[in-house]
Motif scaffolding. Structure first.
Motif, PDB file in Angstrom:
ATOM      1  N   THR A  84      67.485  -2.061  19.076  1.00 35.04           N
ATOM      2  CA  THR A  84      67.030  -1.714  17.694  1.00 35.04           C
ATOM      3  C   THR A  84      67.440  -0.245  17.346  1.00 35.04           C
ATOM      4  OG1 THR A  84      65.287  -3.284  18.150  1.00 35.04           O
ATOM      5  CG2 THR A  84      64.908  -1.755  15.799  1.00 35.04           C
ATOM      6  N   GLU A  85      68.058  -0.091  16.023  1.00 37.88           N
ATOM      7  CA  GLU A  85      68.640   1.026  15.715  1.00 37.88           C
ATOM      8  C   GLU A  85      67.250   1.802  15.041  1.00 37.88           C
ATOM      9  OE1 GLU A  85      71.162   1.105  12.678  1.00 37.88           O
ATOM     10  OE2 GLU A  85      71.512   3.146  12.596  1.00 37.88           O
ATOM     11  N   THR A  86      66.822   3.000  15.303  1.00 39.92           N
ATOM     12  CA  THR A  86      65.680   3.883  14.830  1.00 39.92           C
ATOM     13  C   THR A  86      65.800   5.303  15.229  1.00 39.92           C
ATOM     14  OG1 THR A  86      63.535   3.787  15.128  1.00 39.92           O
ATOM     15  CG2 THR A  86      64.489   3.502  17.069  1.00 39.92           C
ATOM     16  N   ASP A  87      65.025   6.130  14.411  1.00 36.80           N
ATOM     17  CA  ASP A  87      65.275   7.427  14.892  1.00 36.80           C
ATOM     18  C   ASP A  87      63.725   7.868  15.495  1.00 36.80           C
ATOM     19  OD1 ASP A  87      63.516   7.137  12.532  1.00 36.80           O
ATOM     20  OD2 ASP A  87      64.596   8.459  11.273  1.00 36.80           O
ATOM     21  N   ALA A 139      59.308  -0.125  21.544  1.00 34.75           N
ATOM     22  CA  ALA A 139      60.649  -0.817  21.313  1.00 34.75           C
ATOM     23  C   ALA A 139      60.406  -2.596  21.154  1.00 34.75           C
ATOM     24  CB  ALA A 139      61.597  -0.715  22.165  1.00 34.75           C
ATOM     25  N   PRO A 140      61.095  -2.872  20.012  1.00 41.27           N
ATOM     26  CA  PRO A 140      61.043  -4.390  19.829  1.00 41.27           C
ATOM     27  C   PRO A 140      61.659  -5.011  21.094  1.00 41.27           C
ATOM     28  CG  PRO A 140      61.748  -3.412  17.564  1.00 41.27           C
ATOM     29  CD  PRO A 140      61.577  -2.133  18.748  1.00 41.27           C
ATOM     30  N   GLY A 141      60.958  -5.937  21.371  1.00 40.71           N
ATOM     31  CA  GLY A 141      61.545  -6.643  22.434  1.00 40.71           C
ATOM     32  C   GLY A 141      60.769  -6.507  23.716  1.00 40.71           C
ATOM     33  N   THR A 142      59.888  -5.453  23.626  1.00 41.32           N
ATOM     34  CA  THR A 142      59.037  -5.193  24.718  1.00 41.32           C
ATOM     35  C   THR A 142      58.017  -6.464  25.006  1.00 41.32           C
ATOM     36  OG1 THR A 142      59.233  -2.855  24.518  1.00 41.32           O
ATOM     37  CG2 THR A 142      57.334  -3.595  25.874  1.00 41.32           C
ATOM     38  N   THR A 169      54.299 -12.429  24.733  1.00 38.97           N
ATOM     39  CA  THR A 169      55.289 -12.583  23.789  1.00 38.97           C
ATOM     40  C   THR A 169      56.058 -11.237  23.761  1.00 38.97           C
ATOM     41  OG1 THR A 169      55.380 -12.806  21.400  1.00 38.97           O
ATOM     42  CG2 THR A 169      53.910 -11.177  22.040  1.00 38.97           C
ATOM     43  N   GLU A 170      57.065 -11.059  22.711  1.00 37.71           N
ATOM     44  CA  GLU A 170      57.706  -9.740  22.879  1.00 37.71           C
ATOM     45  C   GLU A 170      57.253  -9.118  21.375  1.00 37.71           C
ATOM     46  OE1 GLU A 170      61.758 -10.636  23.112  1.00 37.71           O
ATOM     47  OE2 GLU A 170      61.710 -10.852  25.440  1.00 37.71           O
ATOM     48  N   VAL A 171      57.233  -7.642  21.355  1.00 34.84           N
ATOM     49  CA  VAL A 171      57.174  -6.954  20.124  1.00 34.84           C
ATOM     50  C   VAL A 171      58.422  -7.340  19.145  1.00 34.84           C
ATOM     51  CG1 VAL A 171      56.870  -4.629  19.268  1.00 34.84           C
ATOM     52  CG2 VAL A 171      56.159  -5.203  21.571  1.00 34.84           C
ATOM     53  N   ALA A 172      57.733  -7.529  17.888  1.00 33.84           N
ATOM     54  CA  ALA A 172      58.527  -7.986  16.841  1.00 33.84           C
ATOM     55  C   ALA A 172      59.388  -6.759  16.431  1.00 33.84           C
ATOM     56  CB  ALA A 172      58.092  -8.710  15.760  1.00 33.84           C
ATOM     57  N   ALA A 173      60.394  -6.773  15.448  1.00 37.03           N
ATOM     58  CA  ALA A 173      60.990  -5.903  14.723  1.00 37.03           C
ATOM     59  C   ALA A 173      60.314  -4.780  14.062  1.00 37.03           C
ATOM     60  CB  ALA A 173      62.246  -6.311  14.013  1.00 37.03           C
ATOM     61  N   ASP A 206      63.926   1.644  10.969  1.00 31.37           N
ATOM     62  CA  ASP A 206      64.119   0.474  11.953  1.00 31.37           C
ATOM     63  C   ASP A 206      64.361  -0.598  11.859  1.00 31.37           C
ATOM     64  OD1 ASP A 206      62.765   3.005  13.026  1.00 31.37           O
ATOM     65  OD2 ASP A 206      60.704   2.007  13.454  1.00 31.37           O
ATOM     66  N   ARG A 207      65.601  -0.945  12.534  1.00 27.93           N
ATOM     67  CA  ARG A 207      66.070  -2.279  12.099  1.00 27.93           C
ATOM     68  C   ARG A 207      66.513  -2.869  13.345  1.00 27.93           C
ATOM     69  NH1 ARG A 207      67.742   1.362   8.608  1.00 27.93           N
ATOM     70  NH2 ARG A 207      69.428   1.824   9.867  1.00 27.93           N
ATOM     71  N   THR A 208      66.547  -4.146  13.478  1.00 25.05           N
ATOM     72  CA  THR A 208      67.095  -4.883  14.662  1.00 25.05           C
ATOM     73  C   THR A 208      68.154  -5.898  14.192  1.00 25.05           C
ATOM     74  OG1 THR A 208      65.171  -4.928  15.492  1.00 25.05           O
ATOM     75  CG2 THR A 208      66.494  -6.266  16.732  1.00 25.05           C
ATOM     76  N   PRO A 209      69.478  -5.224  13.589  1.00 20.60           N
ATOM     77  CA  PRO A 209      70.261  -6.036  12.659  1.00 20.60           C
ATOM     78  C   PRO A 209      71.209  -7.023  13.678  1.00 20.60           C
ATOM     79  CG  PRO A 209      71.106  -4.045  13.202  1.00 20.60           C
ATOM     80  CD  PRO A 209      69.780  -4.237  13.944  1.00 20.60           C
ATOM     81  N   GLY A 210      70.545  -8.197  13.805  1.00 16.74           N
ATOM     82  CA  GLY A 210      71.640  -9.328  14.076  1.00 16.74           C
ATOM     83  C   GLY A 210      71.560  -9.403  15.667  1.00 16.74           C
ATOM     84  N   PHE A 211      70.746  -8.755  16.486  1.00 17.79           N
ATOM     85  CA  PHE A 211      70.781  -8.727  17.784  1.00 17.79           C
ATOM     86  C   PHE A 211      70.235 -10.288  18.503  1.00 17.79           C
ATOM     87  CE2 PHE A 211      71.353  -4.447  17.500  1.00 17.79           C
ATOM     88  CZ  PHE A 211      72.192  -4.349  18.621  1.00 17.79           C
ATOM     89  N   GLY A 212      68.916 -10.510  17.962  1.00 11.19           N
ATOM     90  CA  GLY A 212      68.317 -11.856  18.359  1.00 11.19           C
ATOM     91  C   GLY A 212      67.866 -11.494  20.040  1.00 11.19           C
ATOM     92  N   VAL A 213      67.967 -12.522  20.751  1.00 11.88           N
ATOM     93  CA  VAL A 213      67.558 -12.328  22.177  1.00 11.88           C
ATOM     94  C   VAL A 213      68.901 -11.119  22.722  1.00 11.88           C
ATOM     95  CG1 VAL A 213      67.465 -13.414  24.437  1.00 11.88           C
ATOM     96  CG2 VAL A 213      66.397 -14.274  22.323  1.00 11.88           C
ATOM     97  N   GLY A 214      69.823 -11.688  22.709  1.00 13.19           N
ATOM     98  CA  GLY A 214      71.129 -10.879  22.952  1.00 13.19           C
ATOM     99  C   GLY A 214      71.440  -9.729  22.140  1.00 13.19           C
TER     100      GLY A 214
END
Length: 993
Positions: free
Chosen positions: A607-610, A781-784, A802-806, A967-975
């Motif tokens: 995820t892109e984030t600062d 981080a999302p996905g954790t 589960t996993e942390v959402a975006a 904070d964005r998770t642009p288009g990664f999905g699972v991969g």
């Protein structure tokens, strides 16, 4: 076969001229041993016993030495059963003229001369007659090396004499030396014989011998191509050779030897007899041969013809503990050789499969039609060839040393076309095999470049592909002296035979490290530098480099040129300030890439984030269309520095945004220059350098930095700037940077935040329903991965993950429908980074409304199903819905949009929407398929204002409602989909800015 001097010395020119007449070959009657024939008035026939031979065309024949007859008379030759094999009438007188007669089989043949009395040869009186036996005979003897000072026995490989009947004709094998002195013989042989052992006078030096078949004390003759020869074969006998194996008598127990090996046994009593005996188990033993030791107490055991268990006993073994040796085994070596194809082109290779019951062995290889040099060229690349066997004066074959079973390539490049039989024989046993292959003319090769223009940026790896047809080899010229002051010739080998070779050119090394600058993209192919005409001491410059491909190299390159193209190398573009971004990934994410993987292949949420939660992964992503060669093979930034000779041309810098009072900000950099406080090059991993996507991904291991006591820590709750810079005086700095003496820079920033993780207060009252959901919020981080446990003592225990959402939330659903309201419970949640939270609560009644299914079908006016985008009240993922009225809308390319209201009232519903095709002129005032901005509102309301820009994307979701707009998770999905991350996400960010 040896040549024999004739008794009648007629001119050979006459003989050769006679060979050209008819299909019956007349020849001079000038052969030895002419037999007397019955005759009348001067007619005569000389016809002797012989073996079937060959005429100049290779056809099987026998010969009649001499015929004397008158004009008009007939010569008739018949087999023993009366079958005529030759009948001819003389048109003039002949005297001592020889004939070649086609021979189909061994037999007794009779030749008659009949008078010209007007009748047929069958009824005419015979004027002369002769009968001879024609045998099918052959003999072979091979070169033999003997251990010991003398050769006392010679092994004749084969000796055959077939008479066409019972094959009981007795014959002898006679061994002679170069002076025709008889050395020994084997007598009374019949039929077919292998491994005939002939006792000979002792030979104490290398001697050339000839083995000849004799019948009735005379050498058996045959017609050999163009003259008469004895049926014989020659070979060289060499005493004093090294033994194949040497063993002490006390160490023979259980040893394995191979039939044909000569084994030197030491440690016996001197000059004593010793028996070689076959061990027959419970039946005792039998004598094979009695031998005698020499003055050193040594004896040579020749294992030829042996197979079984053997031991030594006799006076020479009296000093051994048992009075005899332990037994040893002799086994026959098997050998098979087979080519993988019947034909091979004379610019290619063919597989040769070798198989034996022996582990390691050496082979002699020979062919009647190939020189030793040819054989060395065929096998030299894949076998250890004994060069002495190639350099000797005789073309008697070469030796392949220490061969193992397997499949090997035999290279027939440059070999003349034709059928070739290759003979393989073990150097120390009787094992032999043969294999044949036909060498055919190679099809004319066709070469071309896949692309006429290849464009690449300097500091990257350029690639161009050559397509090969009917050949596996090509030669390429890169540049020319006239055009680029750079000219290099490459040789390409299509190792996997897929019809193409892709050449990779490292533009940073093409001037001073050519061996590594040009490589094959496929590891099975090969690219090597053939010739360097001219290059430069400085990095190659931008420009158009001509490419040419040819089937040949050297002076004939241009004559055989097949295709041309251009390699266009461009200067790199400078960095933009926003070409660097920071990303985060779960604490336990792994970034190990195989050679054929890219970052997008990883099963990791990025995820892109600062804002980086302390402990999570920190990634810095550089967008650049250049510099990839430096990063492709690097594991970490120290490898990049090594490639740049530690000059600091490329640098990743981290700097505190806020420093302590009276102190400069702390800096961490991959350049060890004194201007920076900390060298972190070994802690910056190059995760991926994707030249095609234009990205380089760095993993900043700040935890390892903090564990290094020699380096300042990156502290929690601090903000940092991160910069990637290119020195203005580096090799590939832009012209603008060099002129202004300003380094190129791309920058980003991040906060290293304290890790936060908590349950929502609403979890204190979970409904007793099948979808009771535990929820919480976190900054990790999302996905954790998050896991929970819901426990009611004595009632139930539930767990899930589960996993942390975006957006930083997490939710875990449980089926608590079997539990009762009022039951108390505790919830415990954990995240992969080590944080946890817990909360106590009690179940409440499930007051959630009933939900139902809505099935939507979209079709055209003909009833055909359409692939359409369907929304229910503007939502594309509507799931189950409650009672109420909803607007269902369908959109498909090329069709008018359609909507219909549907009411859900206590049951599942379905609806079918029919779409009409758009009109050819756009259907709404010519403003395009969607009617434009003013006609039907599709642009203002749906696309721009309401859904995409104003309502959903920018105003409502991204900016107003979401506190983490960066904070964005642009288009990664699972991969991971880095293209989407760097395109869609960055575009969204810029639009907000």
């Amino acid at each position: 076969m040896s040549k024999t001097t004739t008794y009648r010395e007629k001119g050979r020119a006459v003989f050769l001229a006679a060979l050209m007449v008819m299909s019956v070959f007349a020849m001079s009657a000038a052969f030895a041993g002419g037999a007397a024939a019955s005759h009348d008035e001067g007619e005569d026939i000389v016809f002797n016993d012989q073996a079937i031979g060959e005429d100049p065309n290779g056809d099987e024949v026998f010969f009649i030495e001499g015929v004397t007859a008158h004009s008009g008379q007939h010569l008739v030759v018949t087999a023993s059963d009366g079958t005529e094999v030759l009948s001819t009438q003389f048109e003039q007188d002949v005297s001592d003229v020889g004939f070649l007669v086609s021979a189909s089989a061994a037999d007794d043949y009779t030749a008659n001369i009949y008078a010209d009395d007007g009748g047929s040869p069958d009824t005419a009186a015979s004027q002369a007659s002769a009968t001879a036996s024609v045998y099918d005979a052959s003999i072979s003897v091979s070169n033999q090396d003997y251990v010991g000072d003398t050769v006392d026995q010679i092994n004749v490989d084969t000796a055959d004499l077939l008479d066409g009947g019972q094959d009981d004709t007795s014959f002898d094998v006679v061994i002679t030396d170069d002076d025709d002195t008889e050395l020994g013989s084997a007598t009374g042989l019949t039929g077919e014989n292998d491994d005939v052992v002939v006792d000979v006078s002792s030979l104490d030096e290398e001697t050339d011998v000839t083995a000849t078949i004799e019948v009735g004390s005379s050498a058996l003759q045959t017609f050999d191509g163009d003259e008469v020869a004895n049926v014989d074969d020659s070979a060289t006998m060499t005493p004093g050779a090294e033994p194949d194996e040497t063993v002490a008598a006390s160490s023979l127990d259980g040893n394995l030897y191979w039939d044909g090996q000569q084994v030197l046994v030491t440690g016996l009593d001197e000059q004593e007899d010793v028996q070689l005996r076959e061990d027959q188990g419970s039946s005792g033993s039998s004598l094979v041969e009695e031998l005698a030791t020499d003055s050193n107490g040594e004896v040579v055991v020749d294992t030829s013809g042996l197979e079984g268990d053997y031991f030594l006993r006799g006076p020479a073994t009296s000093s051994l503990s048992n009075g005899e040796t332990d037994s040893f085994e002799v086994s026959a070596q098997s050998l098979d050789a087979e080519f993988g194809a019947d034909t091979v082109e004379n610019d290619n290779t063919v597989d040769l499969e070798l198989d034996s019951n022996r582990g390691t062995y050496s082979l002699n290889v020979n062919s009647d039609d190939l020189s030793d040099e040819d054989l060395a060229d065929i096998f030299g690349d894949n076998f250890d060839v004994d060069q002495n066997s190639v350099d000797d004066d005789d073309d008697d074959g070469i030796t392949l040393v220490d061969v193992n079973d397997g499949t090997y390539e035999a290279d027939f490049t440059g070999i003349d076309t034709g059928e070739y039989a290759l003979n393989f024989g073990s150097t120390d046993t009787s094992a032999e095999a043969s294999a044949s292959v036909e060498v055919i003319e190679a099809a004319e090769g066709d070469l071309e470049f896949s692309d006429s223009d290849v464009i690449e940026t300097l500091s990257n790896t350029a690639e161009f592909t050559v397509e090969l047809e009917n050949t596996n080899t090509a030669f390429v010229r890169v540049g020319t002296i006239e055009d680029t002051n750079y000219e290099v010739f490459l040789e390409l080998e299509d190792g996997n035979e897929d019809g193409e070779v892709t050449v990779q050119m490292d533009t940073t090394a093409a001037h001073n490290d050519l061996a590594n600058a040009y490589t094959a993209a496929d590891e099975d192919d090969d690219v090597s530098v053939d010739t360097v005409v001219d290059t430069t001491s400085n990095p190659i410059e931008a420009g158009e480099y001509p490419l040419s491909v040819s089937t040949t190299s050297g002076e004939s390159f241009d004559d055989n040129e097949e295709d041309t193209a251009f390699l266009i190398l461009e200067d790199r573009e400078g960095l933009d300030e926003d070409d660097l971004s920071t990303y985060t990934a779960p604490v336990d994410a792994e970034f190990d890439l195989d050679d054929d993987e890219t970052f997008a292949d990883l099963d990791v949420t990025v995820t892109e984030t600062d804002a980086i939660a302390n402990g999570d992964q920190l990634l810095a992503v550089l967008e650049t269309d250049s510099l990839h060669t430096y990063f492709d093979d690097a594991d970490d930034f120290s490898d990049v520095n090594n490639a740049l000779n530690d000059e600091g041309d490329l640098n990743l810098i981290i700097e505190e945004e806020d420093s302590s009072p009276n102190a400069d900000p702390i800096t961490w950099a991959t350049d060890s220059d004194a201007d920076f406080d900390n060298d972190i090059s070994e802690y910056i991993t190059i995760v991926d350098a994707n030249q095609s996507e234009g990205t380089v991904i760095f993993l900043v291991d700040y935890e390892a930095i903090n564990e290094d006591e020699t380096i300042d820590d990156l502290s929690e709750d601090q903000s940092y700037d991160v910069t990637f810079s290119i020195a203005h005086d580096s090799e590939y700095a832009t012209e603008e940077a060099a002129e202004n003496e300003e380094d190129e820079e791309a920058a980003a920033s991040f906060d290293l935040d304290e890790r936060e993780f908590s349950l929502d207060d609403s979890n204190a009252e979970l409904p007793a329903s099948e979808n009771a959901t535990v929820t919480g919020e976190t900054n990790v981080a999302p996905g954790t991965e998050v896991s929970d446990r819901v426990r009611s003592s004595g009632n139930f225990t539930m767990s899930g993950d589960t996993e942390v959402a975006a957006d930083g939330s997490f939710a875990i659903e449980h089926d608590l429908s079997e539990a009762d309201a009022g039951m108390s419970y505790t919830i415990t949640v954990d995240e992969a980074g080590g944080l946890s939270d817990d909360l106590a609560g009690a179940l409440v009644e499930d007051d959630s409304p009933e939900t139902y299914d809505l099935d939507v079908t979209v079709e055209d006016e003909d009833g055909n199903a359409l692939d359409a985008e369907v929304t229910v009240d503007g939502e594309s993922d509507w799931g189950q819905i409650e009672n109420g009225t909803y607007t269902v809308t369908a959109d498909a390319d090329g069709y008018e949009s359609a909507s219909e209201d549907v009411t859900i009232d206590g049951d599942d519903e379905s609806v079918t929407l029919t779409l009409e095709e758009e009109e050819a002129n756009g259907g709404n005032g010519g403003n395009g398929g969607n009617g434009g901005a003013d006609d039907d509102g599709s642009t203002d309301d749906d696309s721009t204002d309401d859904d995409s820009t104003d309502d959903d994307s920018t105003d409502d979701d991204s900016t107003d409602d979401d506190e983490s707009s960066d904070d964005r998770t642009p288009g990664f999905g699972v991969g991971v989909a880095l293209v989407a991350l760097l395109a869609a996400a960055m575009l969204a960010l810029r639009r907000q800015d």
